[in-house]
Enzyme design. Sequence first.
Site, PDB file in Angstrom:
ATOM      1  N   ASP A  57       0.785  -1.249   0.000  1.00 53.41           N
ATOM      2  CA  ASP A  57       0.000   0.000   0.000  1.00 53.41           C
ATOM      3  C   ASP A  57       0.816   1.297   0.000  1.00 53.41           C
ATOM      4  O   ASP A  57       1.813   1.399   0.721  1.00 53.41           O
ATOM      5  CB  ASP A  57      -0.856   0.099   1.270  1.00 53.41           C
ATOM      6  N   GLU A 239     -10.496  -2.247   4.504  1.00 53.95           N
ATOM      7  CA  GLU A 239      -9.138  -1.762   4.774  1.00 53.95           C
ATOM      8  C   GLU A 239      -8.960  -0.371   4.158  1.00 53.95           C
ATOM      9  O   GLU A 239      -9.720   0.039   3.282  1.00 53.95           O
ATOM     10  CB  GLU A 239      -8.093  -2.714   4.161  1.00 53.95           C
TER      11      GLU A 239
HETATM   12  C1  FRU Z   1      -3.894  -3.628   2.808  1.00 48.15           C
HETATM   13  C2  FRU Z   1      -3.255  -4.054   4.115  1.00 48.15           C
HETATM   14  C3  FRU Z   1      -3.589  -3.067   5.215  1.00 48.15           C
HETATM   15  C4  FRU Z   1      -2.443  -3.253   6.178  1.00 48.15           C
HETATM   16  C5  FRU Z   1      -1.285  -3.509   5.239  1.00 48.15           C
HETATM   17  C6  FRU Z   1      -0.253  -4.468   5.789  1.00 48.15           C
HETATM   18  O1  FRU Z   1      -3.241  -4.105   1.682  1.00 48.15           O
HETATM   19  O2  FRU Z   1      -3.655  -5.359   4.440  1.00 48.15           O
HETATM   20  O3  FRU Z   1      -4.854  -3.281   5.804  1.00 48.15           O
HETATM   21  O4  FRU Z   1      -2.251  -2.113   6.971  1.00 48.15           O
HETATM   22  O5  FRU Z   1      -1.831  -4.039   4.052  1.00 48.15           O
HETATM   23  O6  FRU Z   1       0.872  -4.518   4.967  1.00 48.15           O
END
Ligand code: FRU
Length: 520
Positions: A57, A239
């Site tokens: 992300d 998320e």
């Molecule tokens: C989304 C996610 C978020 C988390 C991160 C962990 O892709 O699962 O919810 O903070 O990636 O790398």
Amino acid sequence: MRLLIYIAFPVCFLSDSSCSSGEKSVHREQGGQETGYYQERHRPQFHFSPESQWMNDPNGLVFIEGVYHLFYQHFPDSNIWGPMHWGHAISTDLVHWEHKPVGLYPDEHGYIYSGSAVYDSDNTSGLGTSDNPPVVAIFTYHDPSGEKAGKIDFQNQGIAFSLDNGETWKKYSGNPVLKNPGTRDFRDPRVIWHEPSDKWIMVLAAGDHVSFYSSTDLIRWSFESDFGSRLGAHGGVWECPDLFKLELPGVEKWVLLVSINPGGFNGGSATQYFIGEFTGKYFMADSPITRWLDYGMDNYAGVTWSNTGSRRIFIGWMSNWLYANKVPTTIWRSAMTLPRELNLVKTINGLELASMPVPEIYQIRNEEFSIGHFLVESTFDLSNQSNTRFSAFELSFLIKNASSFKVRISNSIGDSLVVGYHGFKLGDNRFYIDRRGSGETDFAPEFAGIHFSPRRSLEKDIHVQIFFDVSSVEFFADHGQTVMTDIFFPDAILDKIEIIAAENLEIADLKLYGINSIWD
Ligand code: FRU
């Protein structure tokens, strides 16, 4: 325009510390083949990707003093997901990126998961001074030992601050600032300044909904409300939310982005959004319809830059948790989408979001050729018209009378990727990307596929704009009313471009541009 040139820089290996940020180096791929800087097989040429190792992300997007900061979920020790850090890069034009040292490292509270960053111009946090206000990052601490022990409160929110415009960071000594209230998934805080209530608002993901909190100082947070357990898509966990205001003449609306994994429109990870009102306490959606920001398989966890005034600039992670850890790249894994500008548009379904690439990207294109108007009866080979073969290009044209079409890019060994539209005459009204024959697809069962999206616009003609970058396609139809992003991994560069008609096809204003590498 990018030519496949292999430049002889000094050789270094992944474990070699001399291959640090900023140094352009030759990399050695699996099988021992040497490649130039950002010239490895499948390496995107005009998209951001980390120099090496794992990325997911985008995080902490903030614009300060003319600089766009891009932090990202990063594991610097492997090209598969692991203990999360915030990688860091900066840009002054959203096109060319400079790699910076890792911004945030895991600590005794856990890994550094996704989050946001704000410019605390009034020093409400007291972490800077009024003369030198801090930039504050708000992120999730994920404690792997708590998770292993079967606890449910292993995700908590922490902050860090920078007193040198995002260059270096210090964790706040009183972390965590927002403790887990007893929700297994409690993460990805996005903070905004809410003018009408004179407060900071945090929206974060909490399983099957988002929660809103408020604060006057970014340190003490009070619960305000929950939103979404009965609205939108619920095929997976929510998320990476984002919340911002957009305006049209006479209209002012709040937009809430929420990523979901799995349960996306075409499976796996995807981003939905809601348009409505936000009072500072409650978010109320105008419509119960589930809307998708991008109908492709590979635009996830995207959020927008803070501190950019009325301009909303979005960037997403160009992958999908169904196969992100398995895609066949070597020294690095994953790229970001092109930065995109988000705007409201009025449609027959009410207000919707349109996404278009930021115009800054046009500075790196070369006009190759254009054709004003022509008819295609069966196949029109664009590669025959131009003497150059591109692996990174932009193609745009207008399809008259919403007729069905295909754009096929292929190579001489039989790999191909198709972007197309099944029109009304075929009893349909959908766009699609077909990557079934696009090369290596067997690394994950969900990868090979054809992905559809409904056409949102009722316009008679379809404006099509497509960006290909070695291993990704971004398809913007009807000026961003329908968008699809997919990745693919051909066995050789796809550089033959054809337009194929299912019925007589009238095309206007065609333009093909090669796009320069941003890494040269
Ligand atoms: C989304 C996610 C978020 C988390 C991160 C962990 O892709 O699962 O919810 O903070 O990636 O790398």
